[in-house]
Design an enzyme around this catalytic site. Structure first.
Site, PDB file in Angstrom:
ATOM      1  N   LYS A  91      -6.877  -7.194   8.760  1.00 18.24           N
ATOM      2  CA  LYS A  91      -5.511  -6.715   8.504  1.00 18.24           C
ATOM      3  C   LYS A  91      -5.432  -5.191   8.506  1.00 18.24           C
ATOM      4  O   LYS A  91      -4.581  -4.601   9.157  1.00 18.24           O
ATOM      5  CB  LYS A  91      -5.028  -7.256   7.153  1.00 18.24           C
ATOM      6  N   ASN A  92      -6.336  -4.565   7.748  1.00 18.46           N
ATOM      7  CA  ASN A  92      -6.182  -3.126   7.525  1.00 18.46           C
ATOM      8  C   ASN A  92      -6.443  -2.281   8.771  1.00 18.46           C
ATOM      9  O   ASN A  92      -6.000  -1.142   8.837  1.00 18.46           O
ATOM     10  CB  ASN A  92      -7.058  -2.668   6.355  1.00 18.46           C
TER      11      ASN A  92
ATOM     12  N   CYS B 143       1.767  -4.019  -1.920  1.00 20.94           N
ATOM     13  CA  CYS B 143       1.539  -4.775  -3.150  1.00 20.94           C
ATOM     14  C   CYS B 143       1.657  -3.893  -4.377  1.00 20.94           C
ATOM     15  O   CYS B 143       1.296  -2.718  -4.352  1.00 20.94           O
ATOM     16  CB  CYS B 143       0.135  -5.390  -3.113  1.00 20.94           C
TER      17      CYS B 143
ATOM     18  N   ARG C  15       0.388   4.101  -6.495  1.00 17.16           N
ATOM     19  CA  ARG C  15       0.192   4.286  -5.055  1.00 17.16           C
ATOM     20  C   ARG C  15       1.016   5.445  -4.458  1.00 17.16           C
ATOM     21  O   ARG C  15       1.826   5.241  -3.552  1.00 17.16           O
ATOM     22  CB  ARG C  15       0.471   2.983  -4.304  1.00 17.16           C
TER      23      ARG C  15
ATOM     24  N   ASP D 106     -10.534  -5.005  -2.970  1.00 13.74           N
ATOM     25  CA  ASP D 106      -9.797  -6.182  -2.485  1.00 13.74           C
ATOM     26  C   ASP D 106     -10.532  -7.500  -2.758  1.00 13.74           C
ATOM     27  O   ASP D 106      -9.956  -8.576  -2.579  1.00 13.74           O
ATOM     28  CB  ASP D 106      -9.511  -6.055  -0.980  1.00 13.74           C
TER      29      ASP D 106
ATOM     30  N   ARG E  77       0.846 -12.436   3.827  1.00 13.88           N
ATOM     31  CA  ARG E  77       0.793 -11.079   4.378  1.00 13.88           C
ATOM     32  C   ARG E  77      -0.575 -10.762   4.943  1.00 13.88           C
ATOM     33  O   ARG E  77      -0.687  -9.958   5.864  1.00 13.88           O
ATOM     34  CB  ARG E  77       1.078 -10.053   3.273  1.00 13.88           C
TER      35      ARG E  77
HETATM   36  C1  UD1 Z   1      -6.031   0.587   1.673  1.00 14.20           C
HETATM   37  C2  UD1 Z   1      -5.941  -0.863   2.035  1.00 14.20           C
HETATM   38  C3  UD1 Z   1      -6.069  -1.742   0.789  1.00 14.20           C
HETATM   39  C4  UD1 Z   1      -7.321  -1.383   0.005  1.00 14.20           C
HETATM   40  C5  UD1 Z   1      -7.407   0.120  -0.228  1.00 14.20           C
HETATM   41  C6  UD1 Z   1      -8.708   0.554  -0.863  1.00 14.20           C
HETATM   42  C7  UD1 Z   1      -4.515  -0.783   3.980  1.00 14.20           C
HETATM   43  C8  UD1 Z   1      -3.206  -1.090   4.590  1.00 14.20           C
HETATM   44  N1  UD1 Z   1      -4.674  -1.107   2.696  1.00 14.20           N
HETATM   45  O1  UD1 Z   1      -4.907   0.877   0.849  1.00 14.20           O
HETATM   46  O2  UD1 Z   1      -6.152  -3.107   1.209  1.00 14.20           O
HETATM   47  O3  UD1 Z   1      -7.266  -2.027  -1.245  1.00 14.20           O
HETATM   48  O4  UD1 Z   1      -7.264   0.835   1.009  1.00 14.20           O
HETATM   49  O5  UD1 Z   1      -9.771   0.112  -0.106  1.00 14.20           O
HETATM   50  O6  UD1 Z   1      -5.435  -0.330   4.637  1.00 14.20           O
HETATM   51  N2  UD1 Z   1      -3.922   7.671  -3.663  1.00 14.20           N
HETATM   52  C9  UD1 Z   1      -3.287   8.787  -4.177  1.00 14.20           C
HETATM   53  N3  UD1 Z   1      -2.580   9.563  -3.293  1.00 14.20           N
HETATM   54  C10 UD1 Z   1      -2.487   9.282  -1.965  1.00 14.20           C
HETATM   55  C11 UD1 Z   1      -3.143   8.146  -1.467  1.00 14.20           C
HETATM   56  C12 UD1 Z   1      -3.860   7.345  -2.353  1.00 14.20           C
HETATM   57  O7  UD1 Z   1      -3.347   9.083  -5.359  1.00 14.20           O
HETATM   58  O8  UD1 Z   1      -1.824  10.033  -1.239  1.00 14.20           O
HETATM   59  C13 UD1 Z   1      -4.682   6.799  -4.609  1.00 14.20           C
HETATM   60  C14 UD1 Z   1      -4.038   5.395  -4.682  1.00 14.20           C
HETATM   61  O9  UD1 Z   1      -2.975   5.356  -5.601  1.00 14.20           O
HETATM   62  C15 UD1 Z   1      -5.224   4.557  -5.127  1.00 14.20           C
HETATM   63  C16 UD1 Z   1      -6.399   5.243  -4.413  1.00 14.20           C
HETATM   64  O10 UD1 Z   1      -5.967   6.561  -4.088  1.00 14.20           O
HETATM   65  O11 UD1 Z   1      -5.391   4.643  -6.514  1.00 14.20           O
HETATM   66  C17 UD1 Z   1      -6.856   4.530  -3.153  1.00 14.20           C
HETATM   67  O12 UD1 Z   1      -5.788   4.421  -2.243  1.00 14.20           O
HETATM   68  P1  UD1 Z   1      -6.011   4.298  -0.672  1.00 14.20           P
HETATM   69  O13 UD1 Z   1      -7.467   4.347  -0.339  1.00 14.20           O
HETATM   70  O14 UD1 Z   1      -5.109   5.269  -0.013  1.00 14.20           O
HETATM   71  O15 UD1 Z   1      -5.515   2.837  -0.414  1.00 14.20           O
HETATM   72  P2  UD1 Z   1      -4.436   2.360   0.627  1.00 14.20           P
HETATM   73  O16 UD1 Z   1      -4.614   3.119   1.913  1.00 14.20           O
HETATM   74  O17 UD1 Z   1      -3.098   2.320  -0.027  1.00 14.20           O
END
Ligand code: UD1
Length: 417
Positions: free
Chosen positions: A22-23, A116, A121, A304, A396
């Protein structure tokens, strides 16, 4: 509205084939619009997050055709219009259109992404990266207007190794002028898949999969072909189900290099499994040992898989702990596991699980994608019938989950309510 019904305690045997991840898929499809040519993507999983991306591509007048899991994307006639709120909010990965449109048009208008509910986030790291590259950001309520008169390379240090921020900066930097270096980049294998497509399209990226990615911007990108890599989280989920109920259950199409952290934990617990090339065979064990799990960025234990893993730990003898370090709230499912008979003491980020405890079927609610997967796992081992509500979350990210489980002996169905 739909619900899932599971009659538990049926052993699983036969073979489950793992689909594309998915990702990666939800990033590769937006990446395709950066090419002046046709991009072909094979092994795209049939999940509703993919459908949500396709709706956005349609809105942008991108021509998409497909045959099963093979997609052909032609963005020759793309129109860079605002991506409306209802489409952005359908999924997290809609934010990849920020980086992709900035790269191609130096301009993007898009609303805050959905996804989710597992914590705050924020997207501040994405935006800081864009700003360093010369992007002017205007926020009007939930809408972002991103403009770059001169999109240029930059030295960017991420405060946290965010998957989303790494990919978004990678996309914009590929079509920026000059060199970008992303320090403390996320190392998830999906990022290698995305950088691979960009390089096949004519990009100049090195270091994907390490914590320093170097991107030399190019003027334009051309068509290319890529396969979505296998889904390590889908594989991990079915492997956990096999540890609980396997009767020679085979999970096929797994890259074990991507799942080392899970397999190490299963070995410590005494799970009965054997690996042969891309297949793993699992049998239910007579007894399992308790362990501690801390979720971490790749190659650590994936956040995950923390929720499905918690179900396995309800069946281990002794006291296990799970500590979540990536998101603020990944324990909502434990309330439902306790209703089913588990003994879990949980805060928002930590759970202490005492086992083993038999689970019984109850009416329960999925609160996010992976909590849904955990509840399906719980339903499969519970006595009686489990009813799971809000199952759209599950659809999803798990393609044909009902068929894949029915085919190996589970008594599971999805019904309209
Ligand atoms: C992606 C994956 C999700 C997985 C996660 C961690 C997708 C679509 N989803 O989510 O399945 O659980 O990686 O492996 O690929 N953060 C900030 N600021 C930002 C961005 C992130 O503070 O600008 C924080 C988030 O709130 C969270 C952490 O960093 O606490 C990790 O987030 P991130 O690695 O960005 O996860 P996603 O890309 O949302």
């Amino acid at each position: 509205m739909k619900k899932i019904l599971i009659e538990g305690n049926h052993l699983l045997s036969g073979t489950i084939k793992i689909g594309g991840v998915k990702n990666s898929a939800v990033a590769l499809l937006p990446t395709a619009i950066m090419a002046k040519g046709v991009v072909e993507i094979a092994n795209v999983p049939n999940i509703s997050d993919k459908d949500a991306i396709l709706d956005i591509l349609k809105k942008l007048n991108v021509n998409v055709t497909n045959q099963d899991s093979y997609f052909r994307i032609d963005a020759t006639d793309i129109k860079n219009t605002v991506i409306p709120e209802e489409l952005s909010k359908k999924l997290r990965a809609s934010y990849y259109f920020m980086g992709a449109l900035l790269g191609r048009f130096k301009y993007a208008e898009i609303y805050l992404p959905g996804g989710c509910n597992i914590g705050a986030r924020p997207i501040d790291l994405h935006l800081k990266g864009f700003e360093a590259m010369g992007v002017d950001i205007i926020k009007e309520n939930d809408k972002y207007i991103l403009t770059a008169e001169h999109l240029h390379g930059a030295d960017i240090h991420l405060d946290f190794a965010s998957v989303g921020a790494t990919v978004n900066i990678l996309l914009a930097a590929t079509l920026a002028e000059g060199k970008t270096v992303i320090h403390n980049a996320a190392k998830e294998v999906e990022i290698i898949n995305i950088a691979d497509l960009l390089n096949r399209m004519g990009g100049k990226i090195t270091g994907a999969g390490t914590d320093t990615i170097v991107i030399i911007g190019v003027e334009s990108l051309h068509g290319a072909k890529i396969d979505v890599i296998p889904d390590r989280i889908e594989a991990g989920t079915y492997i956990i189900m096999g540890a609980l109920l396997g009767d020679g259950l085979i999970i096929e199409g797994v890259v074990f290099e991507h799942l080392k952290s899970l397999l190490e934990k299963l070995e410590l617990m005494g799970v009965d499994f054997t690996i042969d090339k891309d297949k793993i065979t699992l049998n239910k064990s007579a007894s399992l040992r308790s362990i501690d799990v801390v979720t971490e960025v790749y190659p650590g234990f994936p956040t995950d898989l923390g929720q499905p893993m918690s179900v396995l730990l309800t069946q281990a003898s002794g006291v296990s702990h799970i500590k979540e370090t990536i998101f603020e709230n990944r324990m909502a499912h434990t309330k439902y596991l306790n209703i089913m008979g588990a003994r879990i003491d949980a805060s928002l980020t930590e759970a202490t699980i005492t086992g083993p405890n038999a689970l019984r079927g109850e009416k329960i609610v999925a609160t996010d994608l992976r909590s849904g997967a955990a509840l399906v796992t719980a339903g499969l081992i519970a006595s009686g019938v489990t009813e799971i509500y809000d199952v759209d979350y599950i659809l999803r990210g798990y393609e044909r989950i009902i068929n894949k489980l029915s085919d190996v002996g589970a008594k599971i169905e999805i019904v309209e309510i």
